[in-house]
Design an enzyme around this catalytic site. Sequence first.
Site, PDB file in Angstrom:
ATOM      1  N   ASP A 186       0.164   8.701   1.671  1.00 41.52           N
ATOM      2  CA  ASP A 186       0.467  10.095   1.368  1.00 41.52           C
ATOM      3  C   ASP A 186       1.933  10.522   0.629  1.00 41.52           C
ATOM      4  O   ASP A 186       2.634   9.688   1.029  1.00 41.52           O
ATOM      5  CB  ASP A 186       0.675  10.861   2.806  1.00 41.52           C
ATOM      6  CG  ASP A 186      -0.393  10.725   3.850  1.00 41.52           C
ATOM      7  OD1 ASP A 186      -1.500  10.097   3.253  1.00 41.52           O
ATOM      8  OD2 ASP A 186      -0.271  11.170   4.877  1.00 41.52           O
TER       9      ASP A 186
ATOM     10  N   GLN B 294       4.316   7.393   1.972  1.00 40.04           N
ATOM     11  CA  GLN B 294       4.193   6.465   2.856  1.00 40.04           C
ATOM     12  C   GLN B 294       3.891   5.286   2.185  1.00 40.04           C
ATOM     13  O   GLN B 294       3.171   5.002   1.520  1.00 40.04           O
ATOM     14  CB  GLN B 294       2.821   6.954   3.509  1.00 40.04           C
ATOM     15  CG  GLN B 294       2.920   8.233   4.460  1.00 40.04           C
ATOM     16  CD  GLN B 294       3.706   7.856   5.853  1.00 40.04           C
ATOM     17  OE1 GLN B 294       2.895   7.295   6.608  1.00 40.04           O
ATOM     18  NE2 GLN B 294       4.940   8.042   5.962  1.00 40.04           N
TER      19      GLN B 294
ATOM     20  N   TYR C  27       5.793   8.350   9.810  1.00 43.27           N
ATOM     21  CA  TYR C  27       4.509   8.877   9.452  1.00 43.27           C
ATOM     22  C   TYR C  27       4.814   9.986   8.620  1.00 43.27           C
ATOM     23  O   TYR C  27       6.019  10.427   8.497  1.00 43.27           O
ATOM     24  CB  TYR C  27       3.513   9.216  10.485  1.00 43.27           C
ATOM     25  CG  TYR C  27       2.648   7.987  10.972  1.00 43.27           C
ATOM     26  CD1 TYR C  27       2.796   6.451  10.350  1.00 43.27           C
ATOM     27  CD2 TYR C  27       1.457   8.201  11.740  1.00 43.27           C
ATOM     28  CE1 TYR C  27       1.945   5.535  10.911  1.00 43.27           C
ATOM     29  CE2 TYR C  27       0.539   7.255  12.237  1.00 43.27           C
ATOM     30  CZ  TYR C  27       0.720   5.877  11.600  1.00 43.27           C
ATOM     31  OH  TYR C  27      -0.192   4.849  12.063  1.00 43.27           O
TER      32      TYR C  27
ATOM     33  N   ASP D 164       2.242  14.987  10.966  1.00 41.01           N
ATOM     34  CA  ASP D 164       2.339  15.595   9.782  1.00 41.01           C
ATOM     35  C   ASP D 164       3.251  17.196   9.610  1.00 41.01           C
ATOM     36  O   ASP D 164       2.512  17.882   8.978  1.00 41.01           O
ATOM     37  CB  ASP D 164       0.925  15.448   9.085  1.00 41.01           C
ATOM     38  CG  ASP D 164       0.245  14.308   9.092  1.00 41.01           C
ATOM     39  OD1 ASP D 164       0.819  13.421   9.165  1.00 41.01           O
ATOM     40  OD2 ASP D 164      -1.012  14.284   8.839  1.00 41.01           O
TER      41      ASP D 164
ATOM     42  N   LEU E 157       0.783  -1.528   0.245  1.00 41.85           N
ATOM     43  CA  LEU E 157      -0.080  -0.120  -0.086  1.00 41.85           C
ATOM     44  C   LEU E 157       0.859   1.163  -0.077  1.00 41.85           C
ATOM     45  O   LEU E 157       1.770   1.375   0.735  1.00 41.85           O
ATOM     46  CB  LEU E 157      -0.865   0.003   1.115  1.00 41.85           C
ATOM     47  CG  LEU E 157      -1.737   1.215   1.496  1.00 41.85           C
ATOM     48  CD1 LEU E 157      -3.246   0.743   1.997  1.00 41.85           C
ATOM     49  CD2 LEU E 157      -1.259   2.281   2.522  1.00 41.85           C
ATOM     50  N   LEU E 158       0.286   2.218  -0.848  1.00 42.74           N
ATOM     51  CA  LEU E 158       0.925   3.480  -0.733  1.00 42.74           C
ATOM     52  C   LEU E 158      -0.105   4.447  -0.243  1.00 42.74           C
ATOM     53  O   LEU E 158      -1.487   4.528  -0.515  1.00 42.74           O
ATOM     54  CB  LEU E 158       1.251   4.062  -2.228  1.00 42.74           C
ATOM     55  CG  LEU E 158       1.561   5.349  -2.717  1.00 42.74           C
ATOM     56  CD1 LEU E 158       2.450   5.279  -4.129  1.00 42.74           C
ATOM     57  CD2 LEU E 158       0.446   5.944  -2.963  1.00 42.74           C
TER      58      LEU E 158
HETATM   59  C1  FRU Z   1      -3.183  10.639   6.220  1.00 44.00           C
HETATM   60  C2  FRU Z   1      -2.436   9.984   7.495  1.00 44.00           C
HETATM   61  C3  FRU Z   1      -1.452  11.066   8.221  1.00 44.00           C
HETATM   62  C4  FRU Z   1      -0.218   9.916   8.563  1.00 44.00           C
HETATM   63  C5  FRU Z   1      -0.162   9.009   7.641  1.00 44.00           C
HETATM   64  C6  FRU Z   1       0.252   7.700   8.144  1.00 44.00           C
HETATM   65  O1  FRU Z   1      -3.517   9.837   5.024  1.00 44.00           O
HETATM   66  O2  FRU Z   1      -3.312   9.504   8.466  1.00 44.00           O
HETATM   67  O3  FRU Z   1      -2.142  11.953   9.072  1.00 44.00           O
HETATM   68  O4  FRU Z   1       0.803  10.792   8.919  1.00 44.00           O
HETATM   69  O5  FRU Z   1      -1.410   9.073   6.849  1.00 44.00           O
HETATM   70  O6  FRU Z   1       0.416   6.991   7.110  1.00 44.00           O
END
Ligand code: FRU
Length: 490
Positions: A47, A63, A109, A170, A44-45
């Site tokens: 952010d 991510q 994250y 974030d 999975l991909l």
């Molecule tokens: C948004 C989120 C962010 C977090 C990340 C984790 O999609 O929930 O707030 O840092 O994804 O993968």
Amino acid sequence: MEWTRATRYRPYAKWSARQLLSLQAQAANSPYQMRYHIRPQSGLLNDPNGFSYFNGCYHVFYQAFPFGPVHGMKSWFHLESPDLVHWDNRGLAIEPGPDPDSYDNAGAYSGSAMAIGNQLFLMYTGNHRTDDWVRIPYQCGAWMDADGRVTKWDHYLFKNPAQFSEHFRDPQILKHDGLYYCLLGAQKADDKTGHLDLWKSADLKEWEEVGIVDFGVANAGYMIECPNLVFVDGKAVLVFCPQGLDKQVAAYDNIYPNMYVVGDDFDFVHAKLVNPSPMKNLDDGFDVYASQCFNAPDGTAYAISWVGLPDSTYPTDTENWANCLSQVKELHLVNGHLLQQPVKAMTSLRRSAGEAQVANQTTIVPASNNQYELAVKIAANQQGSLQLAAGEGYHLDLNFDTAAGQLTIDRGPSGASVNADYGTTRQTMLPAGHELFLRVFVDHSLCEIFVNDGAHVFTLRFFAPDQATAIRMSTEGLDYQAHYWPLQQM
Ligand code: FRU
């Protein structure tokens, strides 16, 4: 595979090479796989992270949970590009800490990047979980050198102060007037409301809270994720993802929206967006979230988005992979409204073999490769449907009325259903009695529709059967012109 907490948060080193190779093969060989967008190598991909310019090229990270189609132990994967279109995979950049006391033991994250000296500074949220699974969000730092080697900092930068809950993450790193600033998404601990919080530092090491950002939105739901401040044509634009936003405050159709607000400027000293506009949807489609924006060295503002939504499932979950990133969009402002356009280098993907120009016929392309760009100009006062991925009773429907000024996308008839609880149509209003110009990018199961030079963008996934590849107009005798280019693979 049963996705228990133990399997989702298994350390990366405990997965075998054989498991990873088989997942990579599944992702690579899927008929739904994108071919000129950033896509997961496996699993999975979500952010985009660390979108930046450093050492002579553009960088983006994403991510990743490389071991399945679920949200598990997240890392950062890295790509580089000379032109924001051709991206090279550089692999795993930030791996979550292997030890129980690592600040990011349950995931690295989302976060951002800034070129500082001859290194790229990466700032991200260490998702730490105690033995009792209590979350502590540590804001972490790492350096990436010109060879792409990442060294994490030994110490975290700061934690959530008492007024915020565990939902504090974030970080977007910014520089203004000789100071570093950091913008974060946050939830207040007492009333569980969503906010943006601003911090500052002279040296990246010692951080001090400036305060909660006043951006003209009194009620932004229970949490705001992925905030970005970007300067577009001299104005300050805040892009963010409010969760649980009241639809009376701003209308949206997706489970969580990706919104923006425009201000005349951003006051870093008082944490305030100056003269904020009302909130608007960044994308009129079904699947855009967590967009990340940055100003390139020449000032140009760019955005890239996760094409996917939290708490949602997609048909490729059964193939053990999920999601992709959007193409990069160049941002401009016209009368306070954001224009999002493909970057210039997108035209370098066009292949002349198979290129076609058609006017006023029902068939535009009898069999496409589902990997193309299509430019269509529809005259004023026409009504009909542009049908993509058409065949076997299926099509992706772009229904237009250039008399009333309306465009409705219906992915209901396109194939496998996607998050249908949130509806199968999305609509936007356009100037009535005007010509309509669409620049459409199809990449197998991804469609990006740029309306009237980027005044609106519809981004969506759709999952058509293999043979549904035609492009056509619903009605005989419509007044339109179309130009079709098959695109290269990236
Ligand atoms: C948004 C989120 C962010 C977090 C990340 C984790 O999609 O929930 O707030 O840092 O994804 O993968």
